[in-house]
Design an enzyme around this catalytic site. Structure first.
Site, PDB file in Angstrom:
ATOM      1  N   HIS A  50       0.682  -1.313  -0.280  1.00  0.00           N
ATOM      2  CA  HIS A  50       0.193  -0.127   0.641  1.00  0.00           C
ATOM      3  C   HIS A  50       0.728   1.061   0.060  1.00  0.00           C
ATOM      4  O   HIS A  50       0.377   2.326   0.065  1.00  0.00           O
ATOM      5  CB  HIS A  50      -1.273  -0.770   0.924  1.00  0.00           C
ATOM      6  CG  HIS A  50      -0.286  -0.178   2.515  1.00  0.00           C
ATOM      7  ND1 HIS A  50      -0.911   0.049   4.180  1.00  0.00           N
ATOM      8  CD2 HIS A  50       1.134  -0.277   2.975  1.00  0.00           C
ATOM      9  CE1 HIS A  50       0.045   0.143   4.925  1.00  0.00           C
ATOM     10  NE2 HIS A  50       0.556  -0.199   4.609  1.00  0.00           N
ATOM     11  N   HIS A  51       1.804   1.024   0.121  1.00  0.00           N
ATOM     12  CA  HIS A  51       3.076   2.268   0.302  1.00  0.00           C
ATOM     13  C   HIS A  51       3.664   3.282  -0.894  1.00  0.00           C
ATOM     14  O   HIS A  51       4.062   3.812  -1.381  1.00  0.00           O
ATOM     15  CB  HIS A  51       3.878   2.495   0.962  1.00  0.00           C
ATOM     16  CG  HIS A  51       3.899   1.884   2.406  1.00  0.00           C
ATOM     17  ND1 HIS A  51       3.216   3.020   2.616  1.00  0.00           N
ATOM     18  CD2 HIS A  51       4.543   0.945   3.268  1.00  0.00           C
ATOM     19  CE1 HIS A  51       3.470   2.248   4.290  1.00  0.00           C
ATOM     20  NE2 HIS A  51       3.510   1.391   4.533  1.00  0.00           N
ATOM     21  N   ALA A  52       3.507   2.359  -2.176  1.00  0.00           N
ATOM     22  CA  ALA A  52       4.023   2.776  -3.829  1.00  0.00           C
ATOM     23  C   ALA A  52       3.278   3.844  -4.289  1.00  0.00           C
ATOM     24  O   ALA A  52       1.746   4.089  -4.282  1.00  0.00           O
ATOM     25  CB  ALA A  52       3.727   1.213  -4.460  1.00  0.00           C
ATOM     26  N   ASP A  62      -0.410   4.917   3.039  1.00  0.00           N
ATOM     27  CA  ASP A  62      -0.445   6.511   2.168  1.00  0.00           C
ATOM     28  C   ASP A  62      -0.664   6.275   0.592  1.00  0.00           C
ATOM     29  O   ASP A  62      -1.731   6.817  -0.070  1.00  0.00           O
ATOM     30  CB  ASP A  62       1.233   7.093   2.428  1.00  0.00           C
ATOM     31  CG  ASP A  62       1.875   6.187   2.126  1.00  0.00           C
ATOM     32  OD1 ASP A  62       2.023   4.555   2.108  1.00  0.00           O
ATOM     33  OD2 ASP A  62       3.039   6.854   2.244  1.00  0.00           O
TER      34      ASP A  62
END
Length: 390
Positions: free
Chosen positions: A131-133, A173
């Site tokens: 989920h951070h990419a 994010d």
């Protein structure tokens, strides 16, 4: 609508390997898959290997120049372009990186397609949840954002309301950024407070932009939050928002790094509380999204003690054959763990805290309590924007 759940799995996803000293050890994936088998859950689901996400799919979220940078680093890791977050300590470049990252993304996209088209009611990709990419860069062990890509594909297929609930210890994010100004997507993230943990975002004041203001929700939990507080926070925010939003599909991310044994974070949540939230997400999908549920993995760096048990519970819940917390773990799996890691495996599917108790928000709150302050901050930031009482 098929009643069967799909488990998205291709053995090649274990090639998502940043090297022997990196905390994201792919053994966590293969051990989860073998524990699912040890409990016979593979007989309760359709095991499906989806094709890798192609360029047109990747570009639903990611910039074309970034995809090309990943592809180039995949061919020549030593020439990875740090401007794209590649070749860093968090995201070292490795041969075949593009191919395996696209494969993981393809499993989440395939899960979304199967659920939307009615080929399955629930679909799980525990290799996903990266989920951070960001659209133009790698971040936090994540190359392609499979969660965002699954949601983007649902929108492309015609969905008008998709809810995303992220209970990883780190802020979701990248997914928030991808849909920051899109009112069709509600993103809810419960995570350790950005003061004390990467990526230092996810403040309650981050609520979305333009017509999507109020579509991003962040519950920033104080370090040390345990089972009762974590479940209180979840139930004080998530169900009311989901009921109001009425999603057509619920996408959830189940990073196991909230656990008290995780080496990279500071929450104190047990396996039993993680299981309780998985059950709650399953129920919310049935209550508000006609059962359509896409469940993803995520972080989790206690790769023997925690991750395989947590995600096996997730598969069992999705399959309609929950593994009871007190269940003993098959000795064959424990022997495999020792042979592969030289670590002793857990003996039961519980941390001994089931059933987990917590107090609901309606029973009142303590304005001096740090957990209640976090919940109240999230509610006050978003609920009025959605016409709800904070």
């Amino acid at each position: 609508m098929s009643g069967r759940a799909q488990l998205m799995w291709d053995e090649a996803v274990t090639g998502y390997d940043f090297g022997p000293d990196h905390p994201m050890d792919p053994v966590r994936l293969s051990l989860t898959r073998s524990l699912v088998d040890a409990f016979g859950l593979d007989r309760e689901v359709s095991v499906v290997a989806a094709k890798p996400a192609g360029d047109s799919t990747l570009r639903l979220v990611h910039r074309g120049d970034y995809v090309e940078a990943v592809r180039a680093a995949s061919v020549e890791p030593s020439a990875a372009d740090g401007a794209y977050g590649l070749g860093t300590a968090d995201d070292p470049a490795f041969a075949g990186m593009h191919e395996v990252s696209a494969l993981i993304a393809g499993q989440s996209v395939g899960a979304a397609e199967a659920v939307w088209r009615g080929e399955a009611l629930h679909a799980v990709n525990f290799a996903g949840g990266l989920h951070h990419a960001m659209p133009g860069s790698a971040s936090g062990f994540c190359i392609y954002n499979d969660a965002s890509l699954a949601i983007a594909r649902l929108l492309e297929l015609g969905a008008q309301r998709v809810a995303y609930v992220d209970v990883d210890v780190h802020h979701g994010d990248g997914v928030q950024a991808a849909f920051w100004d899109d009112p069709r997507v509600l993103t809810v993230s419960l995570h350790e407070h950005p003061r004390t943990l990467f990526p230092q975002t996810g403040w309650p004041e981050e609520t979305g932009a333009g017509s999507a203001e109020g579509s991003a929700v962040n519950v920033a939990l104080p370090a040390g939050t345990g089972d009762a507080g974590w479940l209180r926070a979840f139930h004080s925010v998530v169900p009311e928002l989901i009921a109001d939003f009425r999603p057509q599909v619920l996408v959830t991310q189940h990073g196991a790094d909230t656990h008290f044994e995780d080496p990279l974070a500071h929450l104190a949540v047990s396996l039993d509380a993680q299981r309780a939230v998985q059950v709650a997400c399953h129920e919310l999908a049935h209550e508000h999204a006609e059962g359509r549920w896409v469940a993803l993995g995520g972080g989790g760096y206690a790769v023997v003690e925690v991750v395989p048990r947590s995600w096996t519970h997730l598969v069992g819940i999705a399959a309609g054959r929950e593994v009871a917390p007190e269940t003993m773990i098959p000795e064959s799996w424990r022997q495999e763990v020792f042979a592969r890691t030289r670590q002793s495996a857990p003996r039961r599917m519980t941390d001994g805290r089931w059933p987990v108790e917590w107090k609901d928000w309606e029973s009142g709150y303590d304005p001096a309590d740090r957990l209640d302050q976090a919940v109240l901050a999230a509610r006050r930031a978003v609920f009025p924007l959605r016409g709800l009482l904070a």
